[in-house]
Motif scaffolding. Structure first.
Motif, mmCIF file in Angstrom:
data_model
loop_
_atom_site.group_PDB
_atom_site.id
_atom_site.type_symbol
_atom_site.label_atom_id
_atom_site.label_comp_id
_atom_site.label_asym_id
_atom_site.label_seq_id
_atom_site.Cartn_x
_atom_site.Cartn_y
_atom_site.Cartn_z
ATOM 1 N N ALA A 45 -7.107 -16.353 40.054
ATOM 2 C CA ALA A 45 -8.023 -16.975 41.270
ATOM 3 C C ALA A 45 -6.631 -17.982 41.169
ATOM 4 N N ALA A 46 -6.124 -18.835 40.421
ATOM 5 C CA ALA A 46 -5.123 -19.855 41.132
ATOM 6 C C ALA A 46 -4.027 -19.635 41.352
ATOM 7 N N ALA A 47 -3.667 -18.302 41.044
ATOM 8 C CA ALA A 47 -2.175 -18.578 41.517
ATOM 9 C C ALA A 47 -1.992 -18.312 42.959
ATOM 10 N N VAL A 48 -0.439 -18.537 43.950
ATOM 11 C CA VAL A 48 -0.258 -18.741 44.734
ATOM 12 C C VAL A 48 0.563 -17.821 45.090
ATOM 13 N N HIS A 49 1.433 -17.251 43.757
ATOM 14 C CA HIS A 49 1.801 -15.519 43.805
ATOM 15 C C HIS A 49 1.876 -14.579 43.297
ATOM 16 N N PRO A 50 2.098 -13.339 43.104
ATOM 17 C CA PRO A 50 1.529 -11.841 42.685
ATOM 18 C C PRO A 50 2.553 -12.320 40.787
ATOM 19 N N ASP A 51 4.333 -12.881 41.510
ATOM 20 C CA ASP A 51 4.986 -12.855 40.677
ATOM 21 C C ASP A 51 4.807 -13.409 39.201
ATOM 22 N N ILE A 53 1.073 -13.837 38.087
ATOM 23 C CA ILE A 53 0.722 -13.433 36.776
ATOM 24 C C ILE A 53 1.628 -12.112 36.279
ATOM 25 N N ALA A 54 2.919 -11.646 37.205
ATOM 26 C CA ALA A 54 3.530 -10.847 36.313
ATOM 27 C C ALA A 54 4.367 -11.144 35.541
ATOM 28 N N ALA A 55 4.081 -12.887 35.530
ATOM 29 C CA ALA A 55 4.913 -13.506 34.749
ATOM 30 C C ALA A 55 4.350 -14.018 33.268
ATOM 31 N N LEU A 56 2.593 -13.580 33.852
ATOM 32 C CA LEU A 56 2.054 -13.966 32.392
ATOM 33 C C LEU A 56 1.794 -12.934 31.484
ATOM 34 N N LEU A 57 1.805 -11.436 32.735
ATOM 35 C CA LEU A 57 1.348 -10.447 31.881
ATOM 36 C C LEU A 57 3.201 -10.240 31.367
ATOM 37 N N GLU A 58 4.159 -10.439 31.083
ATOM 38 C CA GLU A 58 4.912 -9.869 30.074
ATOM 39 C C GLU A 58 5.102 -11.049 29.435
ATOM 40 N N SER A 59 4.604 -12.554 29.299
ATOM 41 C CA SER A 59 4.169 -13.552 27.964
ATOM 42 C C SER A 59 3.761 -13.027 27.203
ATOM 43 N N ARG A 66 3.995 0.136 28.376
ATOM 44 C CA ARG A 66 2.699 -0.030 28.011
ATOM 45 C C ARG A 66 1.821 0.158 29.801
ATOM 46 N N ILE A 67 2.374 -0.355 30.511
ATOM 47 C CA ILE A 67 1.158 -0.626 31.551
ATOM 48 C C ILE A 67 1.040 0.748 32.523
ATOM 49 N N ARG A 68 2.268 1.518 32.169
ATOM 50 C CA ARG A 68 1.475 2.502 33.052
ATOM 51 C C ARG A 68 0.958 3.931 31.763
ATOM 52 N N GLU A 69 0.496 3.577 30.689
ATOM 53 C CA GLU A 69 0.009 5.040 30.130
ATOM 54 C C GLU A 69 -1.330 3.714 30.545
ATOM 55 N N ARG A 70 -1.719 2.425 30.064
ATOM 56 C CA ARG A 70 -2.919 2.111 30.515
ATOM 57 C C ARG A 70 -3.589 2.242 31.672
ATOM 58 N N TYR A 71 -2.868 1.192 32.591
ATOM 59 C CA TYR A 71 -3.383 1.289 33.436
ATOM 60 C C TYR A 71 -2.698 1.940 34.914
ATOM 61 N N GLY A 72 -1.738 2.882 34.878
ATOM 62 C CA GLY A 72 -1.968 3.647 35.824
ATOM 63 C C GLY A 72 -0.343 3.624 36.915
ATOM 64 N N VAL A 73 -0.458 1.905 37.124
ATOM 65 C CA VAL A 73 0.289 1.642 37.693
ATOM 66 C C VAL A 73 1.891 1.761 37.156
ATOM 67 N N LYS A 74 3.431 1.243 37.988
ATOM 68 C CA LYS A 74 4.518 1.855 37.592
ATOM 69 C C LYS A 74 5.054 0.502 36.500
ATOM 70 N N ASN A 75 4.537 -0.817 36.840
ATOM 71 C CA ASN A 75 5.308 -1.584 36.632
ATOM 72 C C ASN A 75 4.617 -3.360 36.450
ATOM 73 N N SER A 76 4.840 -4.080 35.937
ATOM 74 C CA SER A 76 3.706 -5.431 35.767
ATOM 75 C C SER A 76 4.301 -6.163 36.968
ATOM 76 N N PHE A 77 5.177 -5.630 37.680
ATOM 77 C CA PHE A 77 4.763 -6.450 39.115
ATOM 78 C C PHE A 77 3.995 -5.689 40.236
ATOM 79 N N ALA A 78 3.426 -4.386 39.644
ATOM 80 C CA ALA A 78 3.085 -3.576 40.196
ATOM 81 C C ALA A 78 1.207 -4.110 39.769
ATOM 82 N N LEU A 79 1.074 -3.876 39.190
ATOM 83 C CA LEU A 79 -0.281 -4.751 38.321
ATOM 84 C C LEU A 79 -0.430 -6.187 39.142
#
Length: 504
Positions: A45-51, A53-59, A66-79
């Motif tokens: 909610a406090a993020a000003v850009h999806p990037d 969130i992507a940085a948090l996911l990668e950290s 694993r993202i494709r297997e569990r969440y069904g999207v292409k990569n961390s940026f898509a998620l």
């Protein structure tokens, strides 16, 4: 019938069983992206850009496989984009407001204003030492070395104070003490030499008084930089109290000298106590440490103990020039009556007293402006809104300072003996000079001292040339010069402080 609902025979609408709600089948699983959005709700909610969130996911160690297997999207940026769209934006205020370094108490600033004006009592005590025949400028001979020493001291100690404050800003209090320990005596010596150089027909007592004034300026600068205003006030109060009898009757010269020397000795001793740790360092043979604190690149022949990236010596030069120029402008305001053929007592004219007393409220309003500007950075949402808020705050603070200065000028003129009521030209010139001084201090506080110093130096030079060439009446010339300098600095301040980057 069209628009009606068929009911079985004898049935009433309120007797029918309720339609059961749709239930999630036992085999259906919750959306894992929704679960992740709930778990990371505050951050998303406090993020000003999806990037972000992507940085948090990668950290967190989520790989693309694993993202494709569990969440069904292409990569961390898509998620991250999916999460960013599912959570509404909200930017909660922090529980604790950020630290405001510009918060300061009004009482402390008023105390500094009183400390600034108390040394003026020394001039009343030493008035007999400054007497003598008038020179070409209409000044008594004894006042010329006094003014030369004062201007030299103001310039030197303004630069010295900036350098010591720079060391304090780096967290190196010991280097600040060493800087003051070596710089203050050098400034006192330079002030005494300047007074001696222009002594002319002045009595030796006048030169000695000027030398004592130079020593006081160095010692008081040390105490003010190190935050010892109360100690300085305690050292000056006996001298100020001893001056009061001189206003109603003659006091023996020996008593005057005793009060002056006693007050000077107290201030010098207090300053030495404050820099005593630096004295101990130098006593152990660390002369290079002291020279490093004063010089830009360290002392020759020794390893500089100061941290790399210490303050540059050249950075203090604009502050010294501003101190010199503002001192010249204030002296012209104080000497207006003398230059017009007035009495010697006008050298401590009410205008100078009012300006000196106003420095306390001026400092508080300066801090108030910087504090409100930081609040404006947090509360405004666009550069234009911030610029409007800054200009509005600047106008309020400046008008407040001018109101205080006007009240002080009228009060001191009413209480000062044998002083005519100030006319409109004198008051207008004093207020314009107040604008110059306050905006100059404001430019110093944001690191833009070069522009303010250049304007003040130009104003001081023009007024000096007008005095030497006997051009115009001093008060009219002062009004024109102060008004032009005030307008130039106001434009500079508005253009600079309207940018958010100037308030870092």
């Amino acid at each position: 019938m069209s628009g009606s609902v068929w009911l079985p025979p004898g049935a009433r609408p309120d007797s029918l069983p309720a339609i059961p709600r749709q239930r999630t089948p036992s085999w259906a699983q919750p959306d894992p992206i929704d679960e992740l959005a709930v778990r990371l709700d505050d951050f998303i909610a406090a993020a000003v850009h999806p990037d972000e969130i992507a940085a948090l996911l990668e950290s967190d160690g989520l790989s693309d496989d694993r993202i494709r297997e569990r969440y069904g999207v292409k990569n961390s940026f898509a998620l991250a984009e999916e999460l960013y769209e599912r959570v509404d934006r909200r930017y909660p205020e922090p529980e604790d407001l950020p630290h405001d370094p510009w918060r300061i108490g009004l009482l402390a600033c008023l105390l500094r204003g009183v400390v600034f004006v108390l040394p003026g009592f020394a001039h009343l005590l030493g008035a007999p030492l400054l007497a003598g025949p008038r020179g070409d400028l209409g000044l008594p001979a004894g006042t010329v070395p006094l003014l030369a020493g004062a201007l030299t001291g103001w310039a030197w100690n303004q630069g010295l104070a900036h350098r010591a404050y720079a060391w304090l800003g780096l967290g190196d209090r010991s280097s600040a003490r060493r800087c003051l320990l070596l710089g203050a005596p050098v400034g006192a010596l330079l002030g005494a030499l300047a007074a001696l150089a222009v002594a002319g027909t002045a009595q030796p007592a006048a030169v000695a008084f000027a030398a004592g004034q130079s020593c006081y300026l160095g010692a008081s600068t040390t105490l003010l930089v190190l935050g010892r205003e109360r100690a300085l006030l305690a050292a000056l109060l006996p001298m100020a109290a001893g001056t009061l009898p001189t206003l109603v009757r003659d006091v023996p010269e020996s008593a005057r000298v005793l009060l002056l020397l006693g007050s000077l000795a107290a201030v010098v001793v207090l300053a030495l106590v404050e820099v005593a740790p630096a004295v101990r360092d130098l006593g152990r043979g660390c002369w290079t440490a002291g020279l490093t604190a004063l010089l830009p690149f360290g002392a020759p022949g020794g390893r500089p103990p100061a941290p790399v990236g210490g303050p540059r010596l050249a950075a203090s030069l604009p502050y010294a020039l501003f101190g010199l120029a503002s001192g010249v402008l204030v002296l012209y305001a104080a000497l207006g009556e003398v230059l017009a053929g007035g009495e010697l007592s006008a050298i401590a004219a009410p205008a100078a007293v009012a300006l000196t007393l106003s420095m306390g409220p001026a400092e508080w309003l300066l801090h108030r402006f910087r504090s409100d500007s930081l609040a404006g950075l947090r509360s405004t949402g666009s550069p234009r809104a911030f610029r409007r808020a800054t200009v509005r705050t600047l106008a309020v603070c400046l008008i407040g300072y001018l109101a205080v200065l006007l009240a002080l000028a009228l009060t001191t003129a009413a209480l000062w003996p044998h002083t005519p009521s100030p006319d409109g030209f004198r008051l207008a010139g004093l207020l314009m000079l107040g604008v110059v001084l306050w905006t100059g201090l404001l430019l110093q506080s944001v690191g833009a001292v070069l522009g303010g110093a250049a304007i003040c130096c130009a104003a001081a030079l023009v007024q000096t040339l007008a005095l030497v060439t006997h051009t115009g009446t001093p008060h009219i010339v002062g009004l024109v010069v102060y008004g032009a300098a005030a307008a130039a600095q106001a434009v500079l301040v508005c253009g600079l402080l309207g940018r958010a980057t100037a308030h870092r």
